[in-house]
Design a protein around this motif. Structure first.
Motif, PDB file in Angstrom:
ATOM      1  N   LYS A  96       0.829  -1.208   0.000  1.00 32.17           N
ATOM      2  CA  LYS A  96       0.000   0.000   0.000  1.00 32.17           C
ATOM      3  C   LYS A  96       0.862   1.256   0.000  1.00 32.17           C
ATOM      4  O   LYS A  96       0.550   2.232  -0.700  1.00 32.17           O
ATOM      5  N   HIS A  97       1.946   1.250   0.772  1.00 28.28           N
ATOM      6  CA  HIS A  97       2.850   2.399   0.816  1.00 28.28           C
ATOM      7  C   HIS A  97       3.433   2.671  -0.575  1.00 28.28           C
ATOM      8  O   HIS A  97       3.445   3.811  -1.044  1.00 28.28           O
ATOM      9  N   GLU A  98       3.899   1.616  -1.232  1.00 28.52           N
ATOM     10  CA  GLU A  98       4.486   1.785  -2.569  1.00 28.52           C
ATOM     11  C   GLU A  98       3.423   2.191  -3.586  1.00 28.52           C
ATOM     12  O   GLU A  98       3.709   2.949  -4.512  1.00 28.52           O
ATOM     13  N   LEU A  99       2.204   1.710  -3.423  1.00 32.44           N
ATOM     14  CA  LEU A  99       1.120   2.115  -4.323  1.00 32.44           C
ATOM     15  C   LEU A  99       0.779   3.595  -4.148  1.00 32.44           C
ATOM     16  O   LEU A  99       0.361   4.245  -5.111  1.00 32.44           O
ATOM     17  N   CYS A 100       0.963   4.136  -2.949  1.00 23.88           N
ATOM     18  CA  CYS A 100       0.768   5.582  -2.751  1.00 23.88           C
ATOM     19  C   CYS A 100       1.747   6.356  -3.626  1.00 23.88           C
ATOM     20  O   CYS A 100       1.368   7.316  -4.306  1.00 23.88           O
ATOM     21  N   HIS A 101       3.025   5.933  -3.607  1.00 21.18           N
ATOM     22  CA  HIS A 101       4.026   6.567  -4.483  1.00 21.18           C
ATOM     23  C   HIS A 101       3.590   6.463  -5.943  1.00 21.18           C
ATOM     24  O   HIS A 101       3.618   7.439  -6.693  1.00 21.18           O
ATOM     25  N   TYR A 102       3.193   5.258  -6.338  1.00 25.88           N
ATOM     26  CA  TYR A 102       2.847   4.967  -7.729  1.00 25.88           C
ATOM     27  C   TYR A 102       1.681   5.826  -8.217  1.00 25.88           C
ATOM     28  O   TYR A 102       1.799   6.520  -9.236  1.00 25.88           O
ATOM     29  N   GLY A 136       8.118  13.596   1.710  1.00 22.83           N
ATOM     30  CA  GLY A 136       7.858  14.873   2.361  1.00 22.83           C
ATOM     31  C   GLY A 136       6.662  15.632   1.813  1.00 22.83           C
ATOM     32  O   GLY A 136       6.232  16.621   2.404  1.00 22.83           O
ATOM     33  N   ASP A 137       6.107  15.187   0.696  1.00 21.92           N
ATOM     34  CA  ASP A 137       5.005  15.911   0.052  1.00 21.92           C
ATOM     35  C   ASP A 137       3.695  15.751   0.825  1.00 21.92           C
ATOM     36  O   ASP A 137       3.366  14.647   1.268  1.00 21.92           O
ATOM     37  N   PRO A 138       2.948  16.842   0.971  1.00 22.56           N
ATOM     38  CA  PRO A 138       1.675  16.761   1.712  1.00 22.56           C
ATOM     39  C   PRO A 138       0.668  15.804   1.074  1.00 22.56           C
ATOM     40  O   PRO A 138      -0.076  15.137   1.784  1.00 22.56           O
ATOM     41  N   GLU A 139       0.638  15.736  -0.268  1.00 24.41           N
ATOM     42  CA  GLU A 139      -0.283  14.818  -0.945  1.00 24.41           C
ATOM     43  C   GLU A 139       0.019  13.379  -0.570  1.00 24.41           C
ATOM     44  O   GLU A 139      -0.883  12.560  -0.362  1.00 24.41           O
ATOM     45  N   PHE A 140       1.324  13.057  -0.488  1.00 27.12           N
ATOM     46  CA  PHE A 140       1.736  11.703  -0.132  1.00 27.12           C
ATOM     47  C   PHE A 140       1.304  11.362   1.297  1.00 27.12           C
ATOM     48  O   PHE A 140       0.729  10.304   1.548  1.00 27.12           O
ATOM     49  N   LYS A 141       1.558  12.285   2.222  1.00 29.92           N
ATOM     50  CA  LYS A 141       1.191  12.042   3.620  1.00 29.92           C
ATOM     51  C   LYS A 141      -0.322  11.873   3.773  1.00 29.92           C
ATOM     52  O   LYS A 141      -0.788  11.031   4.537  1.00 29.92           O
ATOM     53  N   GLU A 142      -1.078  12.668   3.018  1.00 32.19           N
ATOM     54  CA  GLU A 142      -2.539  12.585   3.082  1.00 32.19           C
ATOM     55  C   GLU A 142      -3.037  11.253   2.528  1.00 32.19           C
ATOM     56  O   GLU A 142      -3.936  10.628   3.104  1.00 32.19           O
TER      57      GLU A 142
END
Length: 151
Positions: A69-75, A87-93
């Motif tokens: 799931k973490h890697e899919l967030c990046h993807y 560090g990006d807010p979109e990624f953290k959200e």
């Protein structure tokens, strides 16, 4: 537990992607046994997710799915042209929305790396180290007291 095939791994990643992100995963995913300090990584230039097979063997399925799931967030953020770095807010959200972990837990096989334990005779501060410490040369960093090795 045997390692699953790359086809089964791709099906698992696509299933997780559809369930948590409601978007298909259409690129490649593979195991990379050279990964040592991380559960997985996303390579934006190749659009590939690489996963550490040790996490499949040594941890429970929930931890392994969390890494996916973490890697899919990046993807998915990268595909959409949004901020996909840690560090990006979109990624953290997106991590928060999908219940993805920010970091993976240490591998159980790496938990016994710290072999040497030292204690300060003056303030009782305990130090755990992988490598030996020269007790004639080094002192306690807190109070400058003498260190002794614990067995």
């Amino acid at each position: 537990m045997n390692l699953i095939s790359e086809k089964e791994l791709l099906e698992l990643v696509n299933k997780i992607s559809l369930e948590f992100f409601r978007k298909p995963y259409i690129d490649d995913v593979k195991f990379n046994s050279r990964l040592r300090t991380t559960g997985g990584r996303y390579l934006p230039s190749k659009r590939i997710i690489e996963l550490n097979p040790k996490y499949y063997y040594e941890t429970d399925m929930d931890e392994f799915i969390g890494i996916i799931k973490h890697e899919l967030c990046h993807y998915h953020l990268h595909i959409e042209g949004k901020g996909y770095k840690h560090g990006d807010p979109e990624f953290k959200e997106l991590l928060r929305q999908t219940g993805s972990p920010r970091h993976c837990k240490p591998l159980p096989s790496n938990s016994n790396r710290r072999k040497h334990t030292y204690r300060c005779l003056n303030c009782n501060q305990v130090y755990k180290r992988v490598r030996r410490v020269d007790l004639k040369r080094y002192r306690c960093g807190r109070c400058r007291g003498k260190l002794v090795e614990l067995k």
